[in-house]
Design a protein around this motif. Sequence first.
Motif, PDB file in Angstrom:
ATOM      1  N   ALA A  12       0.817  -1.221   0.000  1.00  0.00           N
ATOM      2  CA  ALA A  12       0.000   0.000   0.000  1.00  0.00           C
ATOM      3  C   ALA A  12       0.850   1.270   0.000  1.00  0.00           C
ATOM      4  CB  ALA A  12      -0.931  -0.010   1.202  1.00  0.00           C
ATOM      5  N   ASP A  13       2.000   1.231   0.692  1.00  0.00           N
ATOM      6  CA  ASP A  13       2.796   2.460   0.753  1.00  0.00           C
ATOM      7  C   ASP A  13       3.484   2.771  -0.579  1.00  0.00           C
ATOM      8  OD1 ASP A  13       4.352   0.182   1.149  1.00  0.00           O
ATOM      9  OD2 ASP A  13       5.969   1.345   2.060  1.00  0.00           O
ATOM     10  N   ARG A  14       3.461   1.817  -1.521  1.00  0.00           N
ATOM     11  CA  ARG A  14       4.022   2.089  -2.836  1.00  0.00           C
ATOM     12  C   ARG A  14       2.940   2.550  -3.821  1.00  0.00           C
ATOM     13  NH1 ARG A  14       8.258   3.650  -3.162  1.00  0.00           N
ATOM     14  NH2 ARG A  14       8.530   2.991  -5.321  1.00  0.00           N
ATOM     15  N   LEU A  15       1.742   2.749  -3.330  1.00  0.00           N
ATOM     16  CA  LEU A  15       0.653   3.164  -4.216  1.00  0.00           C
ATOM     17  C   LEU A  15       0.169   4.582  -3.925  1.00  0.00           C
ATOM     18  CD1 LEU A  15      -1.391  -0.156  -4.216  1.00  0.00           C
ATOM     19  CD2 LEU A  15      -0.073   0.790  -6.120  1.00  0.00           C
ATOM     20  N   GLY A  16       0.823   5.234  -2.958  1.00  0.00           N
ATOM     21  CA  GLY A  16       0.460   6.615  -2.659  1.00  0.00           C
ATOM     22  C   GLY A  16      -0.933   6.769  -2.081  1.00  0.00           C
ATOM     23  N   LEU A  17      -1.399   5.740  -1.373  1.00  0.00           N
ATOM     24  CA  LEU A  17      -2.763   5.844  -0.819  1.00  0.00           C
ATOM     25  C   LEU A  17      -2.869   6.944   0.230  1.00  0.00           C
ATOM     26  CD1 LEU A  17      -3.728   2.070  -0.474  1.00  0.00           C
ATOM     27  CD2 LEU A  17      -4.449   3.693  -2.229  1.00  0.00           C
ATOM     28  N   ASP A  18      -1.743   7.222   0.927  1.00  0.00           N
ATOM     29  CA  ASP A  18      -1.809   8.248   1.961  1.00  0.00           C
ATOM     30  C   ASP A  18      -1.809   9.655   1.366  1.00  0.00           C
ATOM     31  OD1 ASP A  18       0.707   7.979   1.060  1.00  0.00           O
ATOM     32  OD2 ASP A  18       1.701   8.001   3.017  1.00  0.00           O
ATOM     33  N   ALA A  19      -1.624   9.759   0.052  1.00  0.00           N
ATOM     34  CA  ALA A  19      -1.698  11.082  -0.579  1.00  0.00           C
ATOM     35  C   ALA A  19      -3.136  11.484  -0.875  1.00  0.00           C
ATOM     36  CB  ALA A  19      -0.878  11.100  -1.866  1.00  0.00           C
ATOM     37  N   LEU A  20      -4.054  10.524  -0.762  1.00  0.00           N
ATOM     38  CA  LEU A  20      -5.446  10.850  -1.028  1.00  0.00           C
ATOM     39  C   LEU A  20      -5.994  11.703   0.107  1.00  0.00           C
ATOM     40  CD1 LEU A  20      -6.696   7.359  -2.293  1.00  0.00           C
ATOM     41  CD2 LEU A  20      -5.889   9.300  -3.637  1.00  0.00           C
ATOM     42  N   ILE A  21      -6.761  12.732  -0.234  1.00  0.00           N
ATOM     43  CA  ILE A  21      -7.287  13.625   0.797  1.00  0.00           C
ATOM     44  C   ILE A  21      -8.419  12.920   1.557  1.00  0.00           C
ATOM     45  CG2 ILE A  21      -8.365  15.863   1.232  1.00  0.00           C
ATOM     46  CD1 ILE A  21      -5.595  16.256   0.162  1.00  0.00           C
ATOM     47  N   VAL A  22      -9.316  12.251   0.831  1.00  0.00           N
ATOM     48  CA  VAL A  22     -10.350  11.460   1.496  1.00  0.00           C
ATOM     49  C   VAL A  22      -9.733  10.086   1.765  1.00  0.00           C
ATOM     50  CG1 VAL A  22     -12.643  10.458   1.306  1.00  0.00           C
ATOM     51  CG2 VAL A  22     -12.163  12.666   0.240  1.00  0.00           C
ATOM     52  N   SER A  23      -9.461   9.818   3.023  1.00  0.00           N
ATOM     53  CA  SER A  23      -8.700   8.622   3.353  1.00  0.00           C
ATOM     54  C   SER A  23      -9.467   7.334   3.040  1.00  0.00           C
ATOM     55  CB  SER A  23      -8.336   8.633   4.834  1.00  0.00           C
ATOM     56  OG  SER A  23      -7.833   7.359   5.192  1.00  0.00           O
ATOM     57  N   PRO A  24      -8.820   6.388   2.358  1.00  0.00           N
ATOM     58  CA  PRO A  24      -9.478   5.119   2.047  1.00  0.00           C
ATOM     59  C   PRO A  24      -9.204   4.048   3.104  1.00  0.00           C
ATOM     60  CG  PRO A  24      -7.427   5.252   0.824  1.00  0.00           C
ATOM     61  CD  PRO A  24      -7.489   6.484   1.716  1.00  0.00           C
ATOM     62  N   GLN A  25      -8.490   4.409   4.175  1.00  0.00           N
ATOM     63  CA  GLN A  25      -8.047   3.412   5.153  1.00  0.00           C
ATOM     64  C   GLN A  25      -9.203   2.580   5.731  1.00  0.00           C
ATOM     65  OE1 GLN A  25      -4.847   2.855   5.991  1.00  0.00           O
ATOM     66  NE2 GLN A  25      -3.995   4.521   4.749  1.00  0.00           N
ATOM     67  N   ARG A  26     -10.233   3.288   6.204  1.00  0.00           N
ATOM     68  CA  ARG A  26     -11.324   2.591   6.867  1.00  0.00           C
ATOM     69  C   ARG A  26     -11.995   1.605   5.900  1.00  0.00           C
ATOM     70  NH1 ARG A  26     -16.462   3.048   6.872  1.00  0.00           N
ATOM     71  NH2 ARG A  26     -16.395   4.956   5.636  1.00  0.00           N
ATOM     72  N   LEU A  27     -12.307   2.098   4.699  1.00  0.00           N
ATOM     73  CA  LEU A  27     -12.963   1.269   3.693  1.00  0.00           C
ATOM     74  C   LEU A  27     -12.127   0.027   3.360  1.00  0.00           C
ATOM     75  CD1 LEU A  27     -15.082   0.758   1.449  1.00  0.00           C
ATOM     76  CD2 LEU A  27     -13.685   2.191  -0.055  1.00  0.00           C
ATOM     77  N   LEU A  28     -10.834   0.234   3.126  1.00  0.00           N
ATOM     78  CA  LEU A  28      -9.997  -0.884   2.719  1.00  0.00           C
ATOM     79  C   LEU A  28      -9.814  -1.897   3.852  1.00  0.00           C
ATOM     80  CD1 LEU A  28      -7.366   0.967   0.494  1.00  0.00           C
ATOM     81  CD2 LEU A  28      -9.353  -0.343  -0.226  1.00  0.00           C
ATOM     82  N   ARG A  29      -9.764  -1.382   5.086  1.00  0.00           N
ATOM     83  CA  ARG A  29      -9.669  -2.308   6.231  1.00  0.00           C
ATOM     84  C   ARG A  29     -10.935  -3.131   6.341  1.00  0.00           C
ATOM     85  NH1 ARG A  29      -6.794   1.440   9.277  1.00  0.00           N
ATOM     86  NH2 ARG A  29      -4.615   0.985   8.850  1.00  0.00           N
ATOM     87  N   GLU A  30     -12.079  -2.444   6.228  1.00  0.00           N
ATOM     88  CA  GLU A  30     -13.354  -3.157   6.328  1.00  0.00           C
ATOM     89  C   GLU A  30     -13.464  -4.272   5.291  1.00  0.00           C
ATOM     90  OE1 GLU A  30     -16.184   0.462   7.928  1.00  0.00           O
ATOM     91  OE2 GLU A  30     -16.735  -0.525   6.041  1.00  0.00           O
ATOM     92  N   ARG A  31     -12.942  -4.003   4.108  1.00  0.00           N
ATOM     93  CA  ARG A  31     -13.011  -5.005   3.034  1.00  0.00           C
ATOM     94  C   ARG A  31     -11.823  -5.973   3.085  1.00  0.00           C
ATOM     95  NH1 ARG A  31     -17.039  -2.776   3.112  1.00  0.00           N
ATOM     96  NH2 ARG A  31     -18.287  -1.838   1.465  1.00  0.00           N
ATOM     97  N   LYS A  32     -11.026  -5.863   4.129  1.00  0.00           N
ATOM     98  CA  LYS A  32      -9.843  -6.713   4.315  1.00  0.00           C
ATOM     99  C   LYS A  32      -8.870  -6.630   3.140  1.00  0.00           C
ATOM    100  CE  LYS A  32     -11.940  -9.634   7.703  1.00  0.00           C
ATOM    101  NZ  LYS A  32     -13.033  -8.667   7.874  1.00  0.00           N
ATOM    102  N   LEU A  33      -8.680  -5.420   2.666  1.00  0.00           N
ATOM    103  CA  LEU A  33      -7.751  -5.214   1.551  1.00  0.00           C
ATOM    104  C   LEU A  33      -6.474  -4.527   2.000  1.00  0.00           C
ATOM    105  CD1 LEU A  33     -10.388  -4.154  -1.104  1.00  0.00           C
ATOM    106  CD2 LEU A  33      -9.118  -6.301  -1.047  1.00  0.00           C
ATOM    107  N   LEU A  34      -6.430  -4.193   3.300  1.00  0.00           N
ATOM    108  CA  LEU A  34      -5.193  -3.574   3.821  1.00  0.00           C
ATOM    109  C   LEU A  34      -4.652  -4.418   4.951  1.00  0.00           C
ATOM    110  CD1 LEU A  34      -5.346   0.316   4.180  1.00  0.00           C
ATOM    111  CD2 LEU A  34      -3.977  -1.076   2.630  1.00  0.00           C
TER     112      LEU A  34
END
Lengths: 194, 292
Positions: free
Chosen positions: B270-292
């Motif tokens: 995930a850290d190689r995809l720049g997910l933390d650069a997104l302003i609306v954080s996808p963390q919660r969604l991706l965790r819920e879907r077990k993708l992180l």
Amino acid sequence: MKKKKMLLSQETMDIAMVRKVESLSGTSVRRCFQCGKCSAGCPMATFMEHPPNRVVRLLQLGQWQRILAGRSIWYCASCETCSTRCPNKVHLASIMDALRKLSWDHDGPSKESYVQLANKLFLQNIRTYGRQYEMRLAAVFNVKSGQFLKDMMLGPKLLTKGKLKVFHQKNKNMAEIEKIFSRIEEMRRKGEAL
Amino acid sequence: MSELRYAYYPGCSLHASASEYDLSTREVFAALSIGLDEVPDWICCGATPAHNVDELLSLSLCAKNLELAEQVSGDMAVACAACFSRLKFAQHVLKEDDRKLHQVEQAIDAKVPLERNVKHLLEILVRDLGAKRLGQAVKKPLSGLKVACYYGCLLTRPPEVPQLDDCEAPTIMEQLLHAVGAETVDWTHKMECCGANFTLSRPGVVLQLSNAILDSAKAAGADCIMVGCPLCHGNLDIRQKEIEGVYHRSYDMPIFYLTQLVGLALGVPADRLGLDALIVSPQRLLRERKLL
Ligand code: SF4
Ligand code: SF4
């Protein structure tokens, strides 16, 4: 709201200019039969005093000055929906480009100076750096348009996210880029170019 | 796998506000063993401002990039939908209009490579590589993730120029997502304009149009939106909080670049995809879907 009647007069009819729009855009306004499909799909029609189909109608009647005096062309987002859907292949998005160029060349009589300003700065950036640097573009835009605080809340957030580059370099091929700009200016001076 | 190799034109946004699109593109291509050589010294394509007021300049800037791209081999790979549209437009117009071609050749003092293939990343992943081979490379299917595919304007319009997919009902993004195991939703606004470059000069217009897009995606039950254009991304992601404030809505709708979702499915960290650069954080969604 009281509806104002639109008066057209032969005196303001200028077909030569309309031919120029047709030649710049590579499309013919005479093909339009006013079905209104372009305006129905235009995301910006609600912001325009002349929706796209009326822009074409005014051109058919030679009333290009009336269009340029308004703001319609500066509200067009170039989304290409009109060109895509026109049953007569009137390339309206290109007509909008041509009208903007005419307005740009005359430096007015457009009321929409913010869009003009943004465009001007964008092109200057290319000439100076070769590429676009959004931070610089936004900063200079805000200063020149007197909206110093516009989007100020976004700034720090974007910086911490690494979305704004504060330092930038010029392209190595700046001399070649400058030549493109100056050759076009030269051609125009000699009347050899669009 | 046969050798796929492309001349990469990132465009200005990918070197600044959309750096996560650039990063994730490189990672995805590396993971799929597709070669990517950046066009040396590429310049700005002129985007909307140039063709808005000066067609000859717009055509010349694009022609110059096509010429610069001759230094590297392979079809051109373009990530930004706006750059993609401008480069294809230039080729289209110059093929049809000798007078303009002559003026452009004079301006750049070179011949214009009119036949060079210019492709958007979507075409490369779905057609050149193919959905099947992409599917075989998936390590972590995006199952359970409901995505609204947002095409915007320039990937498909006007039909004779990009020739990427159907101009009113494209499915290439859906094909991409199905190949990596995600679900897609049917929704009303996948082709509507987000306000594009008015973000600088007329933010109010952008807020109104982008709000309608977010609203439609939410109503269709999407978890997130996928885009292939940094301008659309900026309007939907960076301005989302502002939109929520103005229209009293709550979306919390992550906006992904296509390469970020594909990268996740391919098992790129995930850290190689720049997910933390997104302003609306996808963390919660991706965790819920077990993708992180
Ligand atoms: S869609 Fe075409 S024919 Fe119909 S009004 Fe618009 S320009 Fe005229
Ligand atoms: S290109 Fe301009 S006039 Fe045509 S539909 Fe889009 S915004 Fe409207």
